[in-house]
Write a protein that holds these residues in place. Structure first.
Motif, PDB file in Angstrom:
ATOM      1  N   ARG A  68       0.824  -1.204   0.000  1.00  0.00           N
ATOM      2  CA  ARG A  68       0.000   0.000   0.000  1.00  0.00           C
ATOM      3  C   ARG A  68       0.857   1.253   0.000  1.00  0.00           C
ATOM      4  NH1 ARG A  68      -3.724  -2.510   3.807  1.00  0.00           N
ATOM      5  NH2 ARG A  68      -2.564  -1.497   5.461  1.00  0.00           N
ATOM      6  N   ALA A  69       2.159   1.117   0.247  1.00  0.00           N
ATOM      7  CA  ALA A  69       3.006   2.304   0.283  1.00  0.00           C
ATOM      8  C   ALA A  69       4.453   1.924   0.020  1.00  0.00           C
ATOM      9  CB  ALA A  69       2.889   3.009   1.629  1.00  0.00           C
ATOM     10  N   THR A  70       5.172   2.859  -0.569  1.00  0.00           N
ATOM     11  CA  THR A  70       6.618   2.738  -0.759  1.00  0.00           C
ATOM     12  C   THR A  70       7.266   4.022  -0.272  1.00  0.00           C
ATOM     13  OG1 THR A  70       6.518   1.208  -2.628  1.00  0.00           O
ATOM     14  CG2 THR A  70       8.472   2.583  -2.450  1.00  0.00           C
ATOM     15  N   VAL A  71       8.295   3.875   0.521  1.00  0.00           N
ATOM     16  CA  VAL A  71       9.041   5.022   1.030  1.00  0.00           C
ATOM     17  C   VAL A  71      10.483   4.887   0.566  1.00  0.00           C
ATOM     18  CG1 VAL A  71       9.843   6.259   3.068  1.00  0.00           C
ATOM     19  CG2 VAL A  71       7.573   5.235   3.055  1.00  0.00           C
ATOM     20  N   LEU A  72      10.973   5.898  -0.118  1.00  0.00           N
ATOM     21  CA  LEU A  72      12.354   5.907  -0.592  1.00  0.00           C
ATOM     22  C   LEU A  72      13.068   7.111   0.010  1.00  0.00           C
ATOM     23  CD1 LEU A  72      14.594   4.795  -2.448  1.00  0.00           C
ATOM     24  CD2 LEU A  72      13.768   6.355  -4.199  1.00  0.00           C
ATOM     25  N   VAL A  73      14.075   6.849   0.837  1.00  0.00           N
ATOM     26  CA  VAL A  73      14.872   7.905   1.460  1.00  0.00           C
ATOM     27  C   VAL A  73      16.262   7.879   0.839  1.00  0.00           C
ATOM     28  CG1 VAL A  73      15.787   8.848   3.601  1.00  0.00           C
ATOM     29  CG2 VAL A  73      13.578   7.676   3.610  1.00  0.00           C
ATOM     30  N   THR A  74      16.667   8.986   0.251  1.00  0.00           N
ATOM     31  CA  THR A  74      17.986   9.105  -0.360  1.00  0.00           C
ATOM     32  C   THR A  74      18.884   9.919   0.562  1.00  0.00           C
ATOM     33  OG1 THR A  74      17.028   9.050  -2.583  1.00  0.00           O
ATOM     34  CG2 THR A  74      19.266   9.886  -2.381  1.00  0.00           C
ATOM     35  N   VAL A  75      19.987   9.330   0.980  1.00  0.00           N
ATOM     36  CA  VAL A  75      20.954   9.987   1.858  1.00  0.00           C
ATOM     37  C   VAL A  75      22.205  10.284   1.045  1.00  0.00           C
ATOM     38  CG1 VAL A  75      22.326   9.812   3.962  1.00  0.00           C
ATOM     39  CG2 VAL A  75      20.045   8.785   3.870  1.00  0.00           C
ATOM     40  N   LYS A  76      22.560  11.542   0.959  1.00  0.00           N
ATOM     41  CA  LYS A  76      23.704  11.966   0.161  1.00  0.00           C
ATOM     42  C   LYS A  76      24.910  12.244   1.055  1.00  0.00           C
ATOM     43  CE  LYS A  76      22.760  15.201  -2.816  1.00  0.00           C
ATOM     44  NZ  LYS A  76      22.192  16.472  -3.336  1.00  0.00           N
ATOM     45  N   GLY A  77      26.101  12.032   0.480  1.00  0.00           N
ATOM     46  CA  GLY A  77      27.334  12.428   1.153  1.00  0.00           C
ATOM     47  C   GLY A  77      27.933  11.402   2.066  1.00  0.00           C
ATOM     48  N   VAL A  78      27.500  10.156   1.998  1.00  0.00           N
ATOM     49  CA  VAL A  78      28.075   9.126   2.860  1.00  0.00           C
ATOM     50  C   VAL A  78      28.219   7.842   2.058  1.00  0.00           C
ATOM     51  CG1 VAL A  78      25.801   8.443   3.707  1.00  0.00           C
ATOM     52  CG2 VAL A  78      27.829   7.912   5.066  1.00  0.00           C
ATOM     53  N   ASP A  79      29.346   7.158   2.236  1.00  0.00           N
ATOM     54  CA  ASP A  79      29.560   5.925   1.481  1.00  0.00           C
ATOM     55  C   ASP A  79      29.213   4.691   2.289  1.00  0.00           C
ATOM     56  OD1 ASP A  79      31.555   6.027   3.301  1.00  0.00           O
ATOM     57  OD2 ASP A  79      33.212   5.845   1.880  1.00  0.00           O
ATOM     58  N   LYS A  80      28.841   4.863   3.559  1.00  0.00           N
ATOM     59  CA  LYS A  80      28.459   3.709   4.361  1.00  0.00           C
ATOM     60  C   LYS A  80      27.644   4.157   5.561  1.00  0.00           C
ATOM     61  CE  LYS A  80      30.267  -0.407   6.661  1.00  0.00           C
ATOM     62  NZ  LYS A  80      31.480  -1.183   7.014  1.00  0.00           N
ATOM     63  N   LEU A  81      26.533   3.506   5.774  1.00  0.00           N
ATOM     64  CA  LEU A  81      25.716   3.718   6.959  1.00  0.00           C
ATOM     65  C   LEU A  81      25.625   2.395   7.701  1.00  0.00           C
ATOM     66  CD1 LEU A  81      22.750   5.948   5.727  1.00  0.00           C
ATOM     67  CD2 LEU A  81      24.613   6.615   7.229  1.00  0.00           C
ATOM     68  N   ALA A  82      25.833   2.445   9.000  1.00  0.00           N
ATOM     69  CA  ALA A  82      25.834   1.220   9.803  1.00  0.00           C
ATOM     70  C   ALA A  82      24.404   0.823  10.152  1.00  0.00           C
ATOM     71  CB  ALA A  82      26.663   1.430  11.066  1.00  0.00           C
ATOM     72  N   LEU A  83      23.635   0.538   9.121  1.00  0.00           N
ATOM     73  CA  LEU A  83      22.247   0.126   9.330  1.00  0.00           C
ATOM     74  C   LEU A  83      22.199  -1.324   9.803  1.00  0.00           C
ATOM     75  CD1 LEU A  83      20.721   1.693   6.112  1.00  0.00           C
ATOM     76  CD2 LEU A  83      20.329   2.463   8.447  1.00  0.00           C
ATOM     77  N   PRO A  84      21.221  -1.673  10.620  1.00  0.00           N
ATOM     78  CA  PRO A  84      21.102  -3.068  11.082  1.00  0.00           C
ATOM     79  C   PRO A  84      20.950  -4.023   9.904  1.00  0.00           C
ATOM     80  CG  PRO A  84      19.685  -1.632  12.363  1.00  0.00           C
ATOM     81  CD  PRO A  84      20.202  -0.802  11.223  1.00  0.00           C
ATOM     82  N   VAL A  85      21.710  -5.082   9.916  1.00  0.00           N
ATOM     83  CA  VAL A  85      21.674  -6.029   8.800  1.00  0.00           C
ATOM     84  C   VAL A  85      20.583  -7.058   9.069  1.00  0.00           C
ATOM     85  CG1 VAL A  85      23.023  -7.619   7.377  1.00  0.00           C
ATOM     86  CG2 VAL A  85      24.158  -5.690   8.515  1.00  0.00           C
ATOM     87  N   LYS A  86      19.350  -6.691   8.725  1.00  0.00           N
ATOM     88  CA  LYS A  86      18.224  -7.606   8.890  1.00  0.00           C
ATOM     89  C   LYS A  86      17.730  -8.139   7.557  1.00  0.00           C
ATOM     90  CE  LYS A  86      16.470  -5.334  13.074  1.00  0.00           C
ATOM     91  NZ  LYS A  86      15.299  -4.646  13.675  1.00  0.00           N
ATOM     92  N   GLY A  87      18.058  -7.454   6.494  1.00  0.00           N
ATOM     93  CA  GLY A  87      17.533  -7.843   5.196  1.00  0.00           C
ATOM     94  C   GLY A  87      18.631  -8.158   4.210  1.00  0.00           C
ATOM     95  N   PHE A  88      18.527  -7.556   3.032  1.00  0.00           N
ATOM     96  CA  PHE A  88      19.464  -7.825   1.950  1.00  0.00           C
ATOM     97  C   PHE A  88      20.109  -6.521   1.502  1.00  0.00           C
ATOM     98  CE2 PHE A  88      15.747 -10.617   1.692  1.00  0.00           C
ATOM     99  CZ  PHE A  88      16.352 -11.846   1.918  1.00  0.00           C
ATOM    100  N   SER A  89      21.348  -6.639   1.023  1.00  0.00           N
ATOM    101  CA  SER A  89      22.077  -5.479   0.533  1.00  0.00           C
ATOM    102  C   SER A  89      22.616  -5.764  -0.859  1.00  0.00           C
ATOM    103  CB  SER A  89      23.239  -5.129   1.475  1.00  0.00           C
ATOM    104  OG  SER A  89      22.765  -4.751   2.748  1.00  0.00           O
ATOM    105  N   TYR A  90      22.565  -4.748  -1.706  1.00  0.00           N
ATOM    106  CA  TYR A  90      23.053  -4.867  -3.079  1.00  0.00           C
ATOM    107  C   TYR A  90      23.880  -3.628  -3.419  1.00  0.00           C
ATOM    108  CZ  TYR A  90      18.989  -7.959  -2.957  1.00  0.00           C
ATOM    109  OH  TYR A  90      18.063  -8.905  -2.599  1.00  0.00           O
ATOM    110  N   PRO A  91      25.014  -3.805  -4.058  1.00  0.00           N
ATOM    111  CA  PRO A  91      25.809  -2.641  -4.465  1.00  0.00           C
ATOM    112  C   PRO A  91      25.122  -1.878  -5.587  1.00  0.00           C
ATOM    113  CG  PRO A  91      26.783  -4.655  -5.326  1.00  0.00           C
ATOM    114  CD  PRO A  91      25.665  -5.083  -4.413  1.00  0.00           C
TER     115      PRO A  91
END
Length: 343
Positions: A68-91
């Motif tokens: 029912r919803a999609t949220v896209l947050v774009t963070v500029k100026g950082v090459d790595k964020l220490a987000l909790p690894v609960k899902g999947f990551s893709y370069p």
């Protein structure tokens, strides 16, 4: 149906933090082209795209359950964020600027009568785009730099509960960064007052662009304590925002975060593509038509079977008329014969 997928970025990475079980992402290190990120959002919402996406990271999922919803947050100026690894990551491959205008247009086209919530916001650039019910839900949302600054110094702002550590209330750069976090908090807070909008059948879209962390890095340096503290504060705020939005939509939402160190300029690509098109015209002396688009097969089948149906109808009608007995099958001849007999 509705869902949130939270995309986090680590070194220009595309990570899935929250998503419903019927949206399938596969574990792997497949790079996603930066210009195709909007297509990933469109496909997860059940919309079609003009060009096929041969990316193994996204599975088909449940066709009868869509977010029912999609949220896209774009963070500029950082090459790595220490987000909790609960899902999947893709370069991310070739991180070029992108927008979700195509997804917004698809929502407008398919759900025009239901006025879904569409919010696209870049606080530091004072760029805002609200359509449908977003105008009433987020009418009190701070969108200009002056409004953002005033909002921070109100009694119920995040400054009263946020550990600033090395950040300062008196520095404009720090306040810009904190004001973007205030926007995240206010979006979830305002939406919680209109929970019925998160339960309707029309999908909602949120696109946010945050550049406050980039300004902190430019002001203090990326090795400074201020940048480290700001990065951790941002990670906590993003995770909280993702959880709140995910819960507001009953677990049927996708929250996406894209973090890139620096966007590649698209101007070179456009110039190169223009040169390629001019060369192809020279190599095409026969003036051949362009390749058909994705609607071609649909239109072709409609016209084909309609013509076949009309041809069969003409054949059947002609056959019956040719073999018709005028004295028995035709009411005109029958009544004419009776009148002759009476005379």
């Amino acid at each position: 149906t509705s869902y949130f997928c939270f995309l986090g970025v680590c070194g220009d990475e595309f990570s899935i933090l929250r998503s419903p079980q019927w949206v399938v992402f596969r574990d792997g290190s497949w790079p996603i082209p930066g210009e195709r990120i909007p297509d990933v959002a469109a496909l997860t919402m059940g919309f079609s795209v003009e060009e096929d996406l041969p990316w193994p990271g996204l599975g088909v999922g449940d066709l009868f359950h869509r977010p029912r919803a999609t949220v896209l947050v774009t963070v500029k100026g950082v090459d790595k964020l220490a987000l909790p690894v609960k899902g999947f990551s893709y370069p991310i491959e070739n991180a070029v600027p992108f927008s979700l205008d195509s997804v917004a247009n698809a929502i407008h086209t398919l759900f025009s009568e239901e006025t879904p919530v569409v919010l696209q916001l870049a606080p530091s650039e004072e760029r805002v785009y609200m359509v449908g019910k977003a105008n009433s839900v987020f009418e009190d949302l701070s969108v200009t730099l002056r409004q953002l600054r005033n909002r921070l110094f109100q009694d119920n702002s995040i400054l009263s509960s946020l550990p600033l550590n090395s950040l300062s209330r008196n520095n404009e750069v720090d306040l810009l960064f904190l004001s973007e976090l205030q926007v995240l908090h206010d979006i979830a807070s305002l939406l919680s007052r209109h929970k019925h909008l998160a339960k309707d059948h029309s999908p909602d879209l949120y696109s946010l662009e945050l550049s406050g962390l980039e300004e902190v890095g430019k002001r203090y340096g990326e090795d400074s304590q201020q940048f480290k503290d700001a990065s951790q504060i941002l990670v906590d705020a993003l995770q909280k925002f993702a959880d709140e939005m995910f819960n507001l939509y009953g677990g049927n939402a996708v929250v996406e975060v894209v973090a890139v160190k620096e966007f590649n300029s698209p101007l070179t690509r456009k110039t190169r593509s223009i040169l390629q098109s001019s060369q192809s015209e020279k190599e095409n002396p026969y003036n051949l038509a362009y390749p058909y688009n994705y609607n071609y097969s649909v239109i072709f089948n409609i016209i084909l079977w309609m013509m076949i149906g009309l041809a069969l109808a003409v054949i059947v009608i002609s056959y019956n008329l040719w073999n018709m007995d005028p004295g028995y099958d035709s009411i005109i001849y029958r009544m004419t014969n009776q009148k002759i007999r009476m005379d």
